[in-house]
Every structure is written in structure tokens, then in C-alpha cells.
Motif scaffolding. Structure first.
Motif, PDB file in Angstrom:
ATOM      1  N   LEU B  69      34.107  38.098  33.855  1.00  0.00           N
ATOM      2  CA  LEU B  69      35.012  39.181  33.451  1.00  0.00           C
ATOM      3  C   LEU B  69      34.855  39.468  31.964  1.00  0.00           C
ATOM      4  N   ALA B  70      34.664  38.406  31.185  1.00  0.00           N
ATOM      5  CA  ALA B  70      34.508  38.572  29.735  1.00  0.00           C
ATOM      6  C   ALA B  70      33.320  39.474  29.440  1.00  0.00           C
ATOM      7  N   CYS B 213      41.223  38.757  37.472  1.00  0.00           N
ATOM      8  CA  CYS B 213      40.374  39.783  38.084  1.00  0.00           C
ATOM      9  C   CYS B 213      41.186  41.041  38.339  1.00  0.00           C
ATOM     10  N   PHE B 214      42.398  40.850  38.914  1.00  0.00           N
ATOM     11  CA  PHE B 214      43.246  41.997  39.225  1.00  0.00           C
ATOM     12  C   PHE B 214      43.675  42.723  37.949  1.00  0.00           C
ATOM     13  N   LEU B 215      44.086  41.944  36.936  1.00  0.00           N
ATOM     14  CA  LEU B 215      44.564  42.548  35.699  1.00  0.00           C
ATOM     15  C   LEU B 215      43.457  43.308  34.978  1.00  0.00           C
ATOM     16  N   VAL B 216      42.240  42.777  35.035  1.00  0.00           N
ATOM     17  CA  VAL B 216      41.127  43.480  34.391  1.00  0.00           C
ATOM     18  C   VAL B 216      40.864  44.794  35.121  1.00  0.00           C
ATOM     19  N   HIS B 298      32.303  45.209  37.918  1.00  0.00           N
ATOM     20  CA  HIS B 298      33.544  45.507  38.618  1.00  0.00           C
ATOM     21  C   HIS B 298      34.229  44.179  38.962  1.00  0.00           C
ATOM     22  N   PRO B 299      35.556  44.068  38.714  1.00  0.00           N
ATOM     23  CA  PRO B 299      36.216  42.772  38.966  1.00  0.00           C
ATOM     24  C   PRO B 299      35.975  42.220  40.372  1.00  0.00           C
TER      25      PRO B 299
END
Lengths: 321, 364
Positions: B69-70, B213-216, B298-299
Motif C-alpha cells: 500500500l505504501a 487496504c479499505f482506508l487507502v 489498487h488496494p
């Protein structure tokens, strides 16, 4: 500190600076043609492994050198395929090359020698031995100049002298030949070179091939001259230090000699004096080891002169839009 | 160039890339005298054949979700953050300081504190390269590479001189207090009646990673900042013209990226090791690059790619136990995945696009 110890620090400066110099010149060719090359580390690692492995198997350091150069060239070709032919991201390709090198050297090395990814120790003709220049022993007792000649200038492997010769050679190729002019132009404005009827792709591949050869020599020097054999991850970030030196030198050959020897000097001092006590404060070893990286960030920040890379660096060239 | 249908771009191309990477890895395995199919069976059995294997796979996957994610967040702003590894290690320092020097009453308060510290330290380590990129135009790739090395040196110094218990030779911190141990996934699932092995180190951090993942996803596609971030990533001049501040986006993207990379350390430092060791991230920051590339930034893609790489790690560890193939095989596979999904993307994409063109014609 005695005069002898100064000479001996400078001597190890040359030894430790040589692989940096070769890799830095490799990066110089590649980046001057507009191809970023963070895969220097991986190419050196592959070359170091193949050199040591072939030198051990055949007993000849020269065959090892050739094998190292060949391995490094293959990796250069992968980088070229990805970043020139298929116009992929040059930085990502570099990261992949470095990872591939760390993985495959251990994988093949373990399978070949069963020594934890390293090669057995090299001896005899499987290593590049130090050359003694003419009269080095006779002149050793001459005050001041004697030890400098005998210790510092004489007594290195042939690859060290080759590396130093590469500096004027690079300068000459870059600034005094038609190829060099085109190479510099393709790194600044590839469209102009293309308009003049010169192949951008061919020039960039040529630059990558030169970089491959130089990285090959650098890696070979590491495992068959500086050390006696290959150990896993033996490049230990030298490819990145060479990259730092290249930025320090602002992509110019003579300055590259200066910056790599300066970083070599830092490494030599750090090995000889693990901690430096200045009385008021003690400089730890970790700081000395990381000084090249810290200085590079300072230079990149533009606080000490601005480092401006070749303008077309990192951009794949698209002929027609 | 032809535009591929969305599903082909998001699923088919990465899938083909990974198949090529696997086939090439198989050839490497065959070349060193092992049976590639046999190796694959051992990996599947070891990584996915039991809840024990799944536990390790998910433990590694948790690390890779954060680092993936980073990299992905930075990618959306057209920034390549190679410094995830350094940021993860500094995040580990944050976790260690929070766990060692603050007297937490229980694990979940400590988890909140350690998460905040990890994010803060990781973001701080990304802040200087970000600032130099935003204000002085220093290339972020080079500065983050340099900061990986500087970070590793700093960690060695801090561990050797400050965090190492007196009398110990090993450059690692003291053990964290025992009551700060995070609940394992096996214990959580066991509490609701699902049998799951309690041995693997997979822990409650997995849930934080899924939340991340969801928050990103929300951040990138459903916030004003995310919109500005993507606009900036697509075209900086256009974004600038629209009044989007490049400094704000660069700093924001890199701070979030660094924080995510740093948060990885709650999984490995607090969840698994229960102390800070040298090179705690073990290269997970670099795997984040592969994960982000495969997951197309994509997350959801990152989540799936993380599980794949978690499986490769656990399977590779099993492989080195049962065959003569060293665990470095994973580095080869990972490098090939990066090469084919990242740099040689066009090599896969162009033939696929040609095939679609041909297929499309026949239908009309």
C-alpha cells in the motif's frame, strides 16, 4: 600518525575506490545516454559471482574476468530490453535486476559449490595478483617519494591500473569522439539525435553495453583481486555508492575519479579507525560508513552546487507520437 | 496504442506476467537439477495445505499489505518510493520505543500507541526525501535509496548504543513486556469457534492491514485529497493549473506512504519478534514494490498480491527445508514479477492488445 600509516590509508583508498570508480564510470555512460541505471549493484554482483566461480573452476583469473563481463552484459541486455526496446520504467527495471542478481547468485552458487552461496577461496592464478612496477623495491628506501611509489603507486592488480586508465579514456570518448558527442546528445535531447538520422536505440544499447563491461570488471575485481572468492551479497551496496559518486561528480569523468576516491578514502578510514575520538565528540563507525549516502543527499538537495542529471534521463524515447 | 478492455488491463496482463515469471522460475529450478512441479507441490502444501501454513502465509501477507500500500499510494502521485524498507525499520524503532518505555496497562492500548509511533516514525523517515523532492527537486528515487542505507546505519547505531541490554552481545533490544503480546489469529478465530493453528505468528495486525487496504481505497477514490493525488500523478502541469499544490501532494503522498510502511512493524516487531532486531523488515519494503506493481496500485490488487507473495514466502521456506533449493528462490521469482509487471509490461501488453484487435474484428 606516522607517514607510513598515511600511505597505507591512501593505498587502501585506491583498493576500495577502484570498484566504485569502475561502476561509477559504467553509470556515467548509461546515464549520459539517458538511461538511469540503478542496476549497477546487481550487475557487479553477478560479475563478481561468475568471475570467482569460473576462476575457481578453470584456475584462470582472466577467464573469470571474461565470464564476469559476459554475465554483466546479459543483465545490461535485460535492462536495455526493458527500458529501451519495450520503453518500460528504467528504475523499476533496475530494482528487478538488483533483486534478480541477489537471488540467482545464491541459488546457482549453492547448487554449484554447496558453500552457502559463496565460492571456495581462490588461490594462485585464479586471482589477480598485485603487480610490482619497475624499480619499486629498489626505490623503497628513498625518503618520502620511495614509499609513495612502492606502496601507493606500485603493488596493485592490473585491474586497478585499468580502472584509472578508464578515466582519461572515458573523457576522451565522451568529449573528443563523434560517438561521445552523440551519446551526450541522446541523453539531453534524443529527438534531435533522431532527426539527424542517428539511431537513439543503437546509441543507448551501446552505452548500456559499455556499462555492462565496466560493471563486469568492477565485479571481477571485487571477487578475484580485492577478495579471494565470492561471498553472498559481497557488493554490499557499492553499486549504490557508485551511483552516489556519480551524482557527486555531476556525471563527469574526472570528477568521478575524485568522488569515488573520496568515498574509497572514507571506507579506508572507517575500516582502520572504527571510532574517531575528536575529544569533544566521538564519531561512530556507523556515521562514517553512511557518510557517502548522507553527503549525496546534501548534494542532491542542492546545498553544495546543484546536481543536474542529463535532461532526457529516465524517459523512454518514443519515435512518433 | 490500442486500449485494452478494463478487465484485461487489470487482470489478464498481470496474470500473464506472473505466469511468465513462474515459468521462468520453473526453468531456473529445473536448471539446478530439481523438479519444478514437485517444488510447486511442496510450496502449495507448505503454504496453503494447513491452517499452520495459511497462518504463516497470512503473517507474511500482512507485512506486504502495508509495504505494498505504501508503494501504491506513492505510485498514484507518480512518485516511486523505494525507501519502504528504511521507513519500515524506523517504524520498528517507533514500536520498540513505545513498547519499552511507556507503561501500557494492556495490549490493545499498547497496540494503538505502537501503531501511532510506527506510523509517525515511518512518515518522519519519508519526510526528508519528500521535502527535498517537493522543494528542491531532488530525485525521490535516489534520496529514498540513500535513506534506506542511512536508516540501516542509524538502526545499527541505536541498537548497539542505546537499546541493547547491558551485557548482551547481540545488537537487538530487550524483550517487550509479556502482557503486550498481541492476540494471535488462531486465538481470535478459536474464540468464535473456528479451529485455526495457534503456532504461526499471524496476529490481530492482519485486521489492521485489511482496514488499511479499505482506508487507502477510500482515500484514493473517495476523497478530495485522493482526487488531487491522482490528478497530480497523471499530469503535474494540469494539476498545477487546476490549483493543486505540488508541494502539498508530494508531502501528503510520501507521509502517508512512509506511515504505511512504518506500520508494517507492528506485525513483525510487536506481533512476532516481541523485540527489535537488526534488519527487522527483512526486505519487505522491496517486496512492496512487486506487490504494488502486481496489484496495479489498487488496494484490492495489493491485498491479493500480498497473499500471493505471502504464500511464496512461506512456500519458499518450506521448499528450502525439504529440497536443496535455497529460500533465495523467492528473490528470483519476485525479481521476475517486478520485471514483467513493471518494466516489461509492454512486452506482455502489446501481443495481448494485438490479440484483442484480431478478436474484435472477427466479431464485427
Amino acid at each position: 600518525m606516522s607517514f607510513e600509516s598515511y600511505v597505507s590509508i591512501l593505498d587502501s583508498t585506491v583498493r576500495l575506490g577502484t570498484p566504485l570508480l569502475l561502476a561509477c564510470l559504467a553509470g556515467l555512460f548509461s546515464e549520459r545516454s539517458g538511461v538511469f541505471d540503478i542496476g549497477l549493484e546487481g550487475k557487479m554482483l553477478v560479475a563478481a559471482f561468475l568471475s570467482a566461480a569460473v576462476a575457481y573452476t578453470t584456475g584462470s583469473a582472466w577467464l573469470g574476468l571474461l565470464a564476469g563481463i559476459a554475465g554483466s552484459l546479459v543483465f545490461s541486455a535485460i535492462h536495455g530490453l526493458a527500458s529501451i526496446t519495450f520503453r518500460g520504467n528504467q528504475l523499476i527495471s533496475g530494482v528487478a535486476i538488483n533483486m534478480l542478481a541477489s537471488g540467482i547468485t545464491v541459488l546457482v552458487g549453492q547448487n554449484w559449490f554447496h558453500q552457502g552461496g559463496g565460492t571456495p577461496a581462490l588461490s594462485g592464478a585464479a586471482r589477480f595478483r598485485d603487480l610490482t612496477l619497475p624499480f619499486a623495491n629498489e626505490l623503497r628506501d628513498v625518503p618520502f617519494l620511495g614509499p609513495i611509489y612502492a606502496e601507493l603507486i606500485s603493488g596493485h592488480s592490473v585491474l586497478v591500473y585499468l580502472a584509472f586508465l578508464m578515466v582519461p579514456a572515458t573523457w576522451w570518448v565522451l568529449y573528443r569522439t563523434r560517438f561521445g558527442l552523440r551519446l551526450r546528445a541522446v541523453g539531453e535531447n534524443p529527438a534531435a539525435v533522431d532527426t539527424a538520422g542517428v539511431s537513439v536505440v543503437a546509441l543507448r544499447f551501446a552505452a548500456l553495453a559499455i556499462a555492462g563491461v565496466l560493471c563486469g570488471i568492477a565485479g571481477s575485481y571485487l571477487s578475484t583481486a580485492l577478495a579471494a572468492g565470492f561471498g553472498r551479497e559481497m557488493t554490499a551496496g557499492r553499486g549504490y555508492i557508485a551511483l552516489a559518486a556519480l551524482i557527486f561528480a555531476k556525471w563527469r569523468p574526472w570528477q568521478a575519479l575524485g568522488s569515488t576516491m573520496f568515498f574509497g578514502f572514507l571506507a579506508a578510514v572507517s575500516i582502520r579507525y572504527p571510532t574517531i575520538d575528536l575529544g569533544v565528540l566521538v564519531i561512530p563507525n556507523e556515521f562514517m560508513d553512511n557518510l557517502p549516502y548522507i553527503l549525496t543527499v546534501v548534494v542532491l538537495a542542492g546545498f553544495v552546487g546543484k546536481a543536474i542529471p542529463p535532461r532526457a534521463g529516465g524517459e523512454p524515447y518514443v519515435k512518433e507520437r | 496504442m490500442d486500449r485494452l478492455p478494463k478487465w484485461a488491463d487489470a487482470v489478464l496482463v498481470p496474470l500473464l506476467s506472473i505466469v511468465i515469471a513462474f515459468v521462468l522460475s520453473g526453468i531456473v529450478i529445473a536448471a539446478i537439477g530439481e523438479n519444478p512441479l514437485n517444488a510447486l507441490m511442496i510450496m502449495i502444501d507448505g503454504g496453503l495445505g494447513s491452517t499452520y501454513g495459511w497462518g504463516y502465509t497470512l503473517y507474511y501477507a500482512t507485512n506486504f499489505m502495508f509495504t505494498g500500500l505504501a508503494v501504491a499510494v506513492a505510485f498514484h502521485a507518480s512518485l516511486f518510493n523505494i525507501g519502504g524498507d528504511g521507513q519500515a525499520q524506523l517504524g520498528g524503532l517507533g514500536v520498540a520505543l513505545a513498547c519499552l518505555f511507556i507503561p501500557w496497562p494492556n495490549w490493545w492500548l499498547a497496540l494503538i500507541g505502537a501503531t501511532a509511533a510506527a506510523a509517525l516514525f515511518g512518515a518522519a523517515w519519508a519526510a526528508i526525501p519528500a521535502l527535498l523532492q517537493a522543494k528542491r527537486g531532488s530525485h525521490i528515487v535516489i534520496t529514498t535509496i540513500m535513506f534506506n542505507f542511512i536508516g540501516a546505519g542509524l538502526m545499527l547505531y541505536v541498537l548497539k548504543h542505546f537499546l541493547k541490554p547491558t551485557g548482551s552481545q547481540d545488537p537487538s533490544s530487550a524483550d517487550f513486556p509479556a502482557h503486550l503480546e498481541l492476540p494471535k489469529l488462531g486465538e481470535i478465530l478459536g474464540a468464535v469457534g473456528i479451529p485455526f493453528s495457534k503456532d504461526p505468528p499471524v496476529n490481530v495486525t492482519l485486521l489492521i492491514a485489511l482496514a488499511a487496504c479499505f482506508l487507502v481505497w477510500v482515500l484514493i477514490w473517495h476523497t478530495r485529497f485522493g482526487f488531487a493525488l491522482r490528478a497530480f500523478g497523471k499530469s503535474e502541469p494540469a494539476a498545477r493549473y487546476a490549483g493543486i499544490s505540488p508541494v502539498r501532494i508530494t508531502m501528503g503522498a510520501m507521509l502517508i506512504s512512509g506511515a504505511l510502511a512504518g506500520m508494517m512493524s507492528i506485525n513483525n516487531v510487536m506481533g512476532e519478534a516481541q523485540r527489535l532486531v537488526l534488519n527487522s523488515s527483512e526486505g519487505a519494503g522491496f517486496i512492496g514494490i512487486a506487490v504494488a506493481l502486481m496489484g496495479r496500485s489498487h488496494p484490492l490488487g495489493v491485498l491479493l498480491a500480498s497473499i500471493l507473495f505471502g504464500f511464496l514466502y512461506q512456500g519458499g521456506a518450506e521448499l528450502s527445508m525439504w529440497t536443496s533449493i535455497p529460500p533465495q528462490l523467492i528473490w528470483v521469482i519476485q525479481a521476475l514479477v517486478i520485471l514483467f509487471t513493471g518494466a516489461l509490461d509492454n512486452m506482455v501488453r502489446i501481443p495481448v492488445a494485438a490479440a484483442f484487435r484480431k478478436f474484435g474484428k472477427r466479431r464485427t
